[in-house]
Design an enzyme around this catalytic site. Sequence first.
Site, mmCIF file in Angstrom:
data_model
loop_
_atom_site.group_PDB
_atom_site.id
_atom_site.type_symbol
_atom_site.label_atom_id
_atom_site.label_comp_id
_atom_site.label_asym_id
_atom_site.label_seq_id
_atom_site.Cartn_x
_atom_site.Cartn_y
_atom_site.Cartn_z
ATOM 1 N N PHE A 8 0.714 -1.115 -0.053
ATOM 2 C CA PHE A 8 -0.087 0.064 0.224
ATOM 3 C C PHE A 8 0.680 1.156 -0.007
ATOM 4 C CE2 PHE A 8 -3.232 -3.124 1.716
ATOM 5 C CZ PHE A 8 -4.253 -2.388 1.138
ATOM 6 N N ASP A 9 0.456 2.217 -0.959
ATOM 7 C CA ASP A 9 0.829 3.541 -0.619
ATOM 8 C C ASP A 9 0.246 4.129 0.544
ATOM 9 O OD1 ASP A 9 1.961 6.252 -1.409
ATOM 10 O OD2 ASP A 9 0.077 6.695 -2.172
ATOM 11 N N LEU A 10 0.648 5.325 0.960
ATOM 12 C CA LEU A 10 0.093 5.954 2.276
ATOM 13 C C LEU A 10 -0.827 7.078 1.666
ATOM 14 C CD1 LEU A 10 -0.189 6.313 5.227
ATOM 15 C CD2 LEU A 10 1.942 7.609 5.152
#
Length: 216
Positions: A8-10
């Site tokens: 996941f990106d943030l």
Amino acid sequence: MLRPFVFFDLDGTLTDPALGICGCVRYALEKGGYQAEPLEAYHSWIGPPLLSSFEEYLHCDRAESERLVALYRERFGTVGLFENTLYPAIPGLLAKLRAAGARMALCTGKPTVYAARILEHFGIAEYFDYVSGIELQGEPLSKHGVIRLAMEKLGVSDPGECIMVGDRFHDVEGAQLSHMESVMVLYGYGDAAEAERCGATYTAGSVEELEALLLG
């Protein structure tokens, strides 16, 4: 479509960081001697590496960009990182993925020390096996580099077992260079046109759509 490893990106994927990021960009510009615009003018800065954004939007060299990033961090490290909102359905999604056996890593262009504090602040750190970000000093890793580091730390041997979830073109590009599929979420700071241009494998218009895609 459950994959054993979900990255996941943030910003724009798990959380909405607009107030903090845009406020800190504005702070850096004002303190750095530039004319600042309303916060909304800096939405396009959310996602890409800050060093590159200062260079691109101000047409400055690397040394000036590094000076402005240091000013940005003056405010971000104490105030800006908590000017952030967790997308409401994200904790439920992470819990379901963990219950289904997925291993998860955070792959972000933020300094790792900030990213880890944000996950702890929102009570979702327990779901992540590794936080892959950049160092405060030195040349920052590209998104591809951040993803590759997470793969190494999680012992991934087959990129086909992984999927990268993000909201901007560089998340998709990092996934492509790492030979894995990608999901570009459209509730963050990218849009369908950007997803098509960069060749995202899948798109999701909401966290609920993302959940159906990842767990379907």
